[in-house]
Design a protein around this motif. Sequence first.
Motif, PDB file in Angstrom:
ATOM      1  N   LEU A  70       0.837  -1.199   0.000  1.00 50.89           N
ATOM      2  CA  LEU A  70       0.000   0.000   0.000  1.00 50.89           C
ATOM      3  C   LEU A  70       0.873   1.251   0.000  1.00 50.89           C
ATOM      4  CD1 LEU A  70      -2.756  -1.098   2.558  1.00 50.89           C
ATOM      5  CD2 LEU A  70      -3.111  -0.628   0.132  1.00 50.89           C
ATOM      6  N   GLY A  71       1.977   1.187   0.750  1.00 48.83           N
ATOM      7  CA  GLY A  71       2.905   2.304   0.752  1.00 48.83           C
ATOM      8  C   GLY A  71       3.582   2.482  -0.597  1.00 48.83           C
ATOM      9  N   ARG A  72       3.993   1.387  -1.207  1.00 51.29           N
ATOM     10  CA  ARG A  72       4.642   1.465  -2.529  1.00 51.29           C
ATOM     11  C   ARG A  72       3.708   2.054  -3.576  1.00 51.29           C
ATOM     12  NH1 ARG A  72       6.849  -3.724  -1.229  1.00 51.29           N
ATOM     13  NH2 ARG A  72       5.251  -4.757  -2.495  1.00 51.29           N
ATOM     14  N   ASP A  73       2.404   1.803  -3.420  1.00 49.14           N
ATOM     15  CA  ASP A  73       1.421   2.309  -4.388  1.00 49.14           C
ATOM     16  C   ASP A  73       0.934   3.716  -4.046  1.00 49.14           C
ATOM     17  OD1 ASP A  73       1.623  -0.084  -5.753  1.00 49.14           O
ATOM     18  OD2 ASP A  73      -0.159  -0.967  -4.808  1.00 49.14           O
ATOM     19  N   GLY A  74       1.413   4.275  -2.950  1.00 47.70           N
ATOM     20  CA  GLY A  74       0.984   5.614  -2.559  1.00 47.70           C
ATOM     21  C   GLY A  74      -0.432   5.678  -2.034  1.00 47.70           C
ATOM     22  N   ASP A  75      -0.951   4.543  -1.544  1.00 50.93           N
ATOM     23  CA  ASP A  75      -2.332   4.497  -1.068  1.00 50.93           C
ATOM     24  C   ASP A  75      -2.468   4.828   0.408  1.00 50.93           C
ATOM     25  OD1 ASP A  75      -3.352   3.807  -3.562  1.00 50.93           O
ATOM     26  OD2 ASP A  75      -2.988   1.675  -3.244  1.00 50.93           O
ATOM     27  N   VAL A  76      -1.336   4.972   1.114  1.00 50.43           N
ATOM     28  CA  VAL A  76      -1.355   5.371   2.522  1.00 50.43           C
ATOM     29  C   VAL A  76      -0.261   6.406   2.735  1.00 50.43           C
ATOM     30  CG1 VAL A  76      -2.312   3.196   3.381  1.00 50.43           C
ATOM     31  CG2 VAL A  76       0.170   3.451   3.166  1.00 50.43           C
ATOM     32  N   ASP A  77      -0.314   7.059   3.887  1.00 52.85           N
ATOM     33  CA  ASP A  77       0.641   8.121   4.192  1.00 52.85           C
ATOM     34  C   ASP A  77       1.846   7.627   4.969  1.00 52.85           C
ATOM     35  OD1 ASP A  77      -1.071  10.237   3.074  1.00 52.85           O
ATOM     36  OD2 ASP A  77      -2.370   9.789   4.780  1.00 52.85           O
ATOM     37  N   LEU A  78       1.656   6.564   5.764  1.00 51.39           N
ATOM     38  CA  LEU A  78       2.761   5.978   6.513  1.00 51.39           C
ATOM     39  C   LEU A  78       2.401   4.551   6.897  1.00 51.39           C
ATOM     40  CD1 LEU A  78       2.907   7.404  10.192  1.00 51.39           C
ATOM     41  CD2 LEU A  78       0.863   7.437   8.748  1.00 51.39           C
ATOM     42  N   GLY A  96       9.997   4.535   1.004  1.00 54.14           N
ATOM     43  CA  GLY A  96       9.799   5.003   2.365  1.00 54.14           C
ATOM     44  C   GLY A  96      10.904   5.935   2.809  1.00 54.14           C
ATOM     45  N   VAL A  97      10.576   6.856   3.708  1.00 53.36           N
ATOM     46  CA  VAL A  97      11.559   7.792   4.251  1.00 53.36           C
ATOM     47  C   VAL A  97      11.342   7.934   5.754  1.00 53.36           C
ATOM     48  CG1 VAL A  97      11.794   9.116   2.106  1.00 53.36           C
ATOM     49  CG2 VAL A  97      10.056   9.796   3.780  1.00 53.36           C
ATOM     50  N   GLU A  98      12.383   8.392   6.419  1.00 52.35           N
ATOM     51  CA  GLU A  98      12.322   8.692   7.850  1.00 52.35           C
ATOM     52  C   GLU A  98      11.871   7.497   8.702  1.00 52.35           C
ATOM     53  OE1 GLU A  98      10.249  12.437   8.600  1.00 52.35           O
ATOM     54  OE2 GLU A  98      10.798  13.149   6.591  1.00 52.35           O
ATOM     55  N   PRO A  99      12.555   6.352   8.568  1.00 48.77           N
ATOM     56  CA  PRO A  99      12.186   5.210   9.416  1.00 48.77           C
ATOM     57  C   PRO A  99      12.625   5.432  10.866  1.00 48.77           C
ATOM     58  CG  PRO A  99      14.163   4.714   8.149  1.00 48.77           C
ATOM     59  CD  PRO A  99      13.679   6.059   7.671  1.00 48.77           C
ATOM     60  N   GLU A 227       8.051  12.466  -2.464  1.00 51.90           N
ATOM     61  CA  GLU A 227       8.574  12.802  -3.784  1.00 51.90           C
ATOM     62  C   GLU A 227       8.000  11.885  -4.863  1.00 51.90           C
ATOM     63  OE1 GLU A 227      12.792  12.966  -3.811  1.00 51.90           O
ATOM     64  OE2 GLU A 227      12.902  14.593  -2.318  1.00 51.90           O
ATOM     65  N   ARG A 228       7.452  10.764  -4.450  1.00 43.53           N
ATOM     66  CA  ARG A 228       6.869   9.830  -5.412  1.00 43.53           C
ATOM     67  C   ARG A 228       5.391  10.115  -5.666  1.00 43.53           C
ATOM     68  NH1 ARG A 228       9.035   5.050  -7.115  1.00 43.53           N
ATOM     69  NH2 ARG A 228      11.170   4.612  -6.433  1.00 43.53           N
ATOM     70  N   TYR A 229       4.699  10.613  -4.651  1.00 41.34           N
ATOM     71  CA  TYR A 229       3.253  10.783  -4.753  1.00 41.34           C
ATOM     72  C   TYR A 229       2.858  12.159  -4.235  1.00 41.34           C
ATOM     73  CZ  TYR A 229       3.677   5.746  -5.166  1.00 41.34           C
ATOM     74  OH  TYR A 229       4.060   4.493  -5.553  1.00 41.34           O
ATOM     75  N   LYS A 230       1.943  12.811  -4.913  1.00 44.23           N
ATOM     76  CA  LYS A 230       1.543  14.168  -4.572  1.00 44.23           C
ATOM     77  C   LYS A 230       0.281  14.226  -3.708  1.00 44.23           C
ATOM     78  CE  LYS A 230       4.975  15.574  -7.011  1.00 44.23           C
ATOM     79  NZ  LYS A 230       6.212  15.962  -6.309  1.00 44.23           N
ATOM     80  N   ASN A 231      -0.369  13.089  -3.500  1.00 48.14           N
ATOM     81  CA  ASN A 231      -1.644  13.099  -2.771  1.00 48.14           C
ATOM     82  C   ASN A 231      -1.478  12.680  -1.314  1.00 48.14           C
ATOM     83  OD1 ASN A 231      -0.988  10.429  -3.386  1.00 48.14           O
ATOM     84  ND2 ASN A 231      -3.133   9.780  -3.371  1.00 48.14           N
TER      85      ASN A 231
END
Length: 281
Positions: A70-78, A96-99, A227-231
């Motif tokens: 879901l994260g890879r597809d940009g369907d969630v925020d974290l 992913g960023v900031e682990p 940077e990958r997803y704008k939504n």
Amino acid sequence: MLKRRLSLLAIAAVTAMLATGAQAAEIIRLATTTSTYNSGLLDYLLPKFEQDHPYQIQVIPVGTGKALRLGRDGDVDLVLTHAPAAEKAFVDAGYGVEPHGVMYNDFVIVGPSDDPAGIKGGDDAVKALATLADKNATFVSRGDDSGTNKKENHLWKAAGVTPDFSNYKAAGQGMGAVLKMTSELQGYTLTDRGTWLAMKDNLDLSILVEGDTKLFNPYQVILVNPERYKNLNTEGARALAQWLISDEGQTLIDAFRLKGKVLFHASAGEAVDPSKAVGAN
């Protein structure tokens, strides 16, 4: 009549303002594991965050593999997950960023109290699984690419066993459903301790193997790369992640109890000794 009409208009105006305020609360989409959901931890933590922040959290409880997808597809925020190797790959690939490490508990192997396979009392998870395979014991796997499933597969590999014996059953279900199925079949399974403690009173199972450092179970929170997803609601996601690793969030995690038992140990900002996961009660 005029005064009454004005009062009604005033009430309507206040109601509209409250509704607008409720709608103004931004949604944070959190994909997390079924263990944080089934244990009751999120029901305990998240209202405390929402009370002091202008956000509402939409929780999607799935296995770690699906949460990361879901994260890879940009369907969630974290994401809040518990599979270190998969999480590293997620971050290294730029999804992913900031682990941040948040907390840990441990896994246990549970099974029938009379333990027909004879693994009870051991603290070597690899040896226990090898015994279960050798005796063709009923073993119910989540089989869902969750963090628990990934840990199980790692242990089978360490045991030198391909789990294809006839009584091995891949359920493709969450931890709660697998524990119920295991109890009904009087089989064995691997479970996180938190979900076990939440459900054990309704199961005809016992902990048979625990205390192995290989059963250490750390959780991380990771933002999806904006940077990958704008939504994405990155501002809200960062606020939640920082709150989880703050003194307040960490204190609440340590304070969480279920039936008097500690389910999770806060671990932000420290090098966690895997042996600290042993017992976790």
